[in-house]
Write an enzyme that holds these catalytic residues in place. Structure first.
Site, PDB file in Angstrom:
ATOM      1  N   LYS A 122      57.215   0.308 -10.382  1.00 16.48           N
ATOM      2  CA  LYS A 122      58.084   0.937 -11.386  1.00 16.48           C
ATOM      3  C   LYS A 122      57.705   0.371 -12.739  1.00 16.48           C
ATOM      4  O   LYS A 122      57.064  -0.675 -12.815  1.00 16.48           O
ATOM      5  CB  LYS A 122      59.560   0.600 -11.107  1.00 16.48           C
ATOM      6  CG  LYS A 122      60.509   1.596 -11.710  1.00 16.48           C
ATOM      7  CD  LYS A 122      60.633   2.837 -10.839  1.00 16.48           C
ATOM      8  CE  LYS A 122      61.448   3.921 -11.484  1.00 16.48           C
ATOM      9  NZ  LYS A 122      61.760   4.994 -10.518  1.00 16.48           N
ATOM     10  N   ASP A 161      60.839   9.123 -14.874  1.00 13.36           N
ATOM     11  CA  ASP A 161      62.167   8.661 -14.445  1.00 13.36           C
ATOM     12  C   ASP A 161      63.065   8.950 -15.651  1.00 13.36           C
ATOM     13  O   ASP A 161      62.743   9.844 -16.449  1.00 13.36           O
ATOM     14  CB  ASP A 161      62.132   7.162 -14.081  1.00 13.36           C
ATOM     15  CG  ASP A 161      63.385   6.700 -13.330  1.00 13.36           C
ATOM     16  OD1 ASP A 161      63.477   6.950 -12.120  1.00 13.36           O
ATOM     17  OD2 ASP A 161      64.288   6.119 -13.953  1.00 13.36           O
TER      18      ASP A 161
HETATM   19  P1  NDP Z   1      66.884  12.203 -17.090  1.00 16.10           P
HETATM   20  O1  NDP Z   1      66.455  11.331 -18.215  1.00 16.10           O
HETATM   21  O2  NDP Z   1      66.321  13.558 -16.964  1.00 16.10           O
HETATM   22  O3  NDP Z   1      68.468  12.347 -17.076  1.00 16.10           O
HETATM   23  C1  NDP Z   1      69.284  11.230 -17.003  1.00 16.10           C
HETATM   24  C2  NDP Z   1      70.725  11.687 -17.013  1.00 16.10           C
HETATM   25  O4  NDP Z   1      71.562  10.586 -16.678  1.00 16.10           O
HETATM   26  C3  NDP Z   1      71.184  12.143 -18.378  1.00 16.10           C
HETATM   27  O5  NDP Z   1      72.159  13.129 -18.245  1.00 16.10           O
HETATM   28  C4  NDP Z   1      71.739  10.856 -18.975  1.00 16.10           C
HETATM   29  O6  NDP Z   1      72.682  11.042 -20.027  1.00 16.10           O
HETATM   30  C5  NDP Z   1      72.402  10.249 -17.781  1.00 16.10           C
HETATM   31  N1  NDP Z   1      72.472   8.802 -17.969  1.00 16.10           N
HETATM   32  C6  NDP Z   1      71.439   7.952 -18.159  1.00 16.10           C
HETATM   33  N2  NDP Z   1      71.867   6.707 -18.336  1.00 16.10           N
HETATM   34  C7  NDP Z   1      73.203   6.779 -18.263  1.00 16.10           C
HETATM   35  C8  NDP Z   1      74.229   5.819 -18.369  1.00 16.10           C
HETATM   36  N3  NDP Z   1      73.952   4.510 -18.600  1.00 16.10           N
HETATM   37  N4  NDP Z   1      75.518   6.242 -18.216  1.00 16.10           N
HETATM   38  C9  NDP Z   1      75.783   7.559 -17.983  1.00 16.10           C
HETATM   39  N5  NDP Z   1      74.840   8.518 -17.880  1.00 16.10           N
HETATM   40  C10 NDP Z   1      73.586   8.129 -18.019  1.00 16.10           C
HETATM   41  O7  NDP Z   1      66.596  11.334 -15.780  1.00 16.10           O
HETATM   42  P2  NDP Z   1      66.456  11.827 -14.261  1.00 16.10           P
HETATM   43  O8  NDP Z   1      67.321  12.985 -14.009  1.00 16.10           O
HETATM   44  O9  NDP Z   1      65.016  11.895 -13.960  1.00 16.10           O
HETATM   45  O10 NDP Z   1      67.018  10.540 -13.492  1.00 16.10           O
HETATM   46  C11 NDP Z   1      68.375  10.423 -13.086  1.00 16.10           C
HETATM   47  C12 NDP Z   1      68.474   9.405 -11.961  1.00 16.10           C
HETATM   48  O11 NDP Z   1      67.684   9.843 -10.852  1.00 16.10           O
HETATM   49  C13 NDP Z   1      67.970   8.008 -12.289  1.00 16.10           C
HETATM   50  O12 NDP Z   1      68.727   7.055 -11.574  1.00 16.10           O
HETATM   51  C14 NDP Z   1      66.547   8.015 -11.734  1.00 16.10           C
HETATM   52  O13 NDP Z   1      66.080   6.713 -11.448  1.00 16.10           O
HETATM   53  C15 NDP Z   1      66.758   8.828 -10.475  1.00 16.10           C
HETATM   54  N6  NDP Z   1      65.574   9.448  -9.892  1.00 16.10           N
HETATM   55  C16 NDP Z   1      64.763  10.253 -10.618  1.00 16.10           C
HETATM   56  C17 NDP Z   1      63.674  10.852 -10.024  1.00 16.10           C
HETATM   57  C18 NDP Z   1      62.784  11.803 -10.750  1.00 16.10           C
HETATM   58  O14 NDP Z   1      61.869  12.338 -10.130  1.00 16.10           O
HETATM   59  N7  NDP Z   1      62.999  12.075 -12.034  1.00 16.10           N
HETATM   60  C19 NDP Z   1      63.333  10.592  -8.624  1.00 16.10           C
HETATM   61  C20 NDP Z   1      64.299   9.791  -7.912  1.00 16.10           C
HETATM   62  C21 NDP Z   1      65.360   9.236  -8.555  1.00 16.10           C
HETATM   63  P3  NDP Z   1      72.298  10.640 -21.532  1.00 16.10           P
HETATM   64  O15 NDP Z   1      71.476  11.781 -22.054  1.00 16.10           O
HETATM   65  O16 NDP Z   1      73.588  10.482 -22.239  1.00 16.10           O
HETATM   66  O17 NDP Z   1      71.525   9.350 -21.476  1.00 16.10           O
HETATM   67  O1  2IT Z   2      62.742   6.882  -8.501  1.00 19.07           O
HETATM   68  C1  2IT Z   2      61.812   7.637  -8.187  1.00 19.07           C
HETATM   69  O2  2IT Z   2      61.490   7.816  -7.001  1.00 19.07           O
HETATM   70  C2  2IT Z   2      61.094   8.336  -9.253  1.00 19.07           C
HETATM   71  N1  2IT Z   2      61.449   8.193 -10.426  1.00 19.07           N
HETATM   72  C3  2IT Z   2      59.910   9.193  -8.924  1.00 19.07           C
HETATM   73  C4  2IT Z   2      58.654   8.361  -8.882  1.00 19.07           C
HETATM   74  C5  2IT Z   2      57.372   9.131  -8.674  1.00 19.07           C
HETATM   75  O3  2IT Z   2      56.343   8.446  -8.608  1.00 19.07           O
HETATM   76  O4  2IT Z   2      57.363  10.354  -8.596  1.00 19.07           O
END
Ligand code: NDP
Ligand code: 2IT
Length: 449
Positions: free
Chosen positions: A129, A169
């Site tokens: 990461k 992420d």
């Molecule tokens: P994005 O940046 O696209 O979206 C993040 C969302 O979460 C936004 O709506 C953001 O709001 C909100 N958020 C972030 N930090 C906070 C906080 N401290 N309190 C409240 N809301 C918050 O990220 P992703 O959708 O990609 O990621 C979301 C989650 O999913 C994370 O935990 C990530 O690790 C996990 N994840 C992502 C993957 C991927 O492929 N993208 C894969 C597996 C897991 P704001 O705009 O206000 O910050």
């Molecule tokens: O938390 C996760 O699994 C991710 N943000 C996706 C990582 C990846 O390599 O696609």
């Protein structure tokens, strides 16, 4: 106390000492350790070979300065990180997070979880990461580009298609991956699958954008089947409004559910008619606006300026898709009170240990992140395969593979929960199944790191 228990407690004390002031990392390790006693009882050779003693310390943690120039000509400095945790079953793999809260404890918790998540996908990918405390909010496109270029000016030394393959992420999506890829290509003069989550025009994979959210729903559907249920007719609460939240909302809706909430760190919207996803996609993916605007443009919608209260909205199924520790004990109790019977995690570690206790003691079906959100990284693994063979698969082909992988993770986790004497506890099952695969590979490769 059994000797395995005291071994695990001793290791936890080591983590508290070696990773002091990193509560998120300590939390992630403690959760995995809590599940592993039955596996270690069956495999004393893992204890003898110090498998866990080795896994609690990453192979390496890289930290670097990222200097960049903002639109006003001012020099700005952020910190960049990459933690390469374990490459026992494949090249290091995991996302990059750009958010002001990023520090060593966050990248280490995410990297540690990624080891076991990636093992569960059954694909050859190790755990890593990275990210930065850079805050993308309010930055111009050119500032984002300059930051990404400066970040890659250091990161490129440590990554490669067979070494370490970053992806997105929080705060890192298709746009940022494009700028990072462009700079890597310039520095190395090499066009390769060094990053995943690329745009389709330069051989990203179809379905990668959708994969985490879709995969979360495929996993949830498997959980629901064990109780003779499905998404059809269910009311769903989703937190977040980013990549994972949007495509979880899309797939849950396609499967017949009504999603009634979305949020950001400022607040949440409640739409009793079901979320207008076309609007949210335009708002977040194109205009990069705030979720509050949804309430300003839709009749009968409530906006509450406190994102933690989203869990008080009555629902059948909750899909946390924002960030770590977003559901504490009080929020979990509110979910139970509101009739929720299923919590499946899209975000990484969104539930505190106390919240998980509330789920388990109230018979809530609980899908733990490292199993339920593995669809994103799994599809990244499929993007690596396509890049290696210089071919692109159809959306349907990738999505069918994603669905098969999520079903496989569910069954592997369920079966491992039975073997561990905790039938149906998918947290225990996912931790045991992921660990078993990594430990077996480490045993075969000798004591290297
Ligand atoms: P994005 O940046 O696209 O979206 C993040 C969302 O979460 C936004 O709506 C953001 O709001 C909100 N958020 C972030 N930090 C906070 C906080 N401290 N309190 C409240 N809301 C918050 O990220 P992703 O959708 O990609 O990621 C979301 C989650 O999913 C994370 O935990 C990530 O690790 C996990 N994840 C992502 C993957 C991927 O492929 N993208 C894969 C597996 C897991 P704001 O705009 O206000 O910050
Ligand atoms: O938390 C996760 O699994 C991710 N943000 C996706 C990582 C990846 O390599 O696609």
């Amino acid at each position: 106390m059994s000797s395995v228990q005291s071994y695990l407690e001793g290791l936890l004390e080591t983590v508290q000492r070696t990773s002091a002031h990193q509560p998120e990392f300590q939390q992630a390790v403690a959760e995995v350790f809590e599940s592993l006693a039955p596996v270690l009882e069956r495999h004393p050779e893992f204890v003898k070979a110090g498998i866990l003693d080795r896994l609690i310390e990453p192979d390496r943690l890289i930290r670097f300065r990222v200097a960049w120039v903002d639109d006003n000509g001012r020099v700005r400095v952020n910190i960049g990180y990459r933690v390469q945790f374990c490459n026992a079953i494949g090249p290091y793999k995991g996302g990059l997070r750009f958010h002001p809260s990023v520090y060593e404890g966050i990248v280490k918790f995410l990297g540690f979880e990624q080891i076991f998540k990636n093992a569960l996908t059954s694909l050859p990918i190790g755990g890593a990461k990275g990210g930065s405390d850079f805050d993308p909010k309010g930055k111009s496109d050119m500032e984002i580009m300059r930051f990404c270029q400066s970040f890659m000016n250091e990161l490129y030394k440590y990554i490669g298609p067979n070494t370490d393959v970053p992806a997105g992420d929080i705060g890192v999506g298709t746009r940022e991956i494009g700028y990072l890829f462009g700079q890597y290509k310039r520095l190395r003069d090499e066009f390769s699958g060094v990053l995943t989550g690329k745009a389709l025009s330069f051989h990203g994979s179809l379905d990668r954008v959708q994969a985490t959210g879709y995969g979360l729903c495929y996993f949830t559907e498997e959980m629901l089947k064990t109780r003779g249920r499905s998404f059809d007719g269910q009311t769903v609460v989703i937190s977040g409004s980013g990549n994972v939240a949007i495509y979880a909302c899309e797939k849950a809706t396609q499967m017949g559910a009504k999603v009634v909430t979305m949020s950001d760190s400022n607040g949440y919207v409640y739409d009793p008619n079901g979320i207008d996803l076309a609007y949210v996609k335009d708002l977040k993916e194109v205009r990069r606006g705030r979720i509050k605007e949804y309430a300003e443009t839709h009749e009968g919608v409530t906006y509450v300026a406190d994102c933690s209260k989203v869990w008080t909205v009555p629902c059948d199924i909750a899909l946390p898709c924002a960030t770590q520790n977003e559901i504490n004990k009080e929020s979990a109790e509110a979910l139970v009170k509101g009739g929720c019977t299923v919590v499946c995690e899209g975000a990484n570690m969104p539930s505190t240990p106390e919240a998980i206790e509330v789920y388990l003691s109230n018979g809530i079906l609980y899908g733990p992140a490292k199993a339920s959100n593995a669809g994103g990284v799994a599809t990244s693994g499929l993007e690596m395969s396509q890049n290696s063979e210089r071919l692109s698969w159809s959306f349907e082909e990738v999505d069918a593979k994603l669905k098969g992988i999520m079903e496989g993770i569910f069954h592997a986790s369920y079966d491992a929960s039975v073997a561990a004497g905790s039938e149906g506890n998918l947290m225990v099952g996912a931790n045991c199944a992921g660990f078993l695969k990594v430990a077996t590979a480490m045993m075969a490769q000798g004591i290297t790191y």
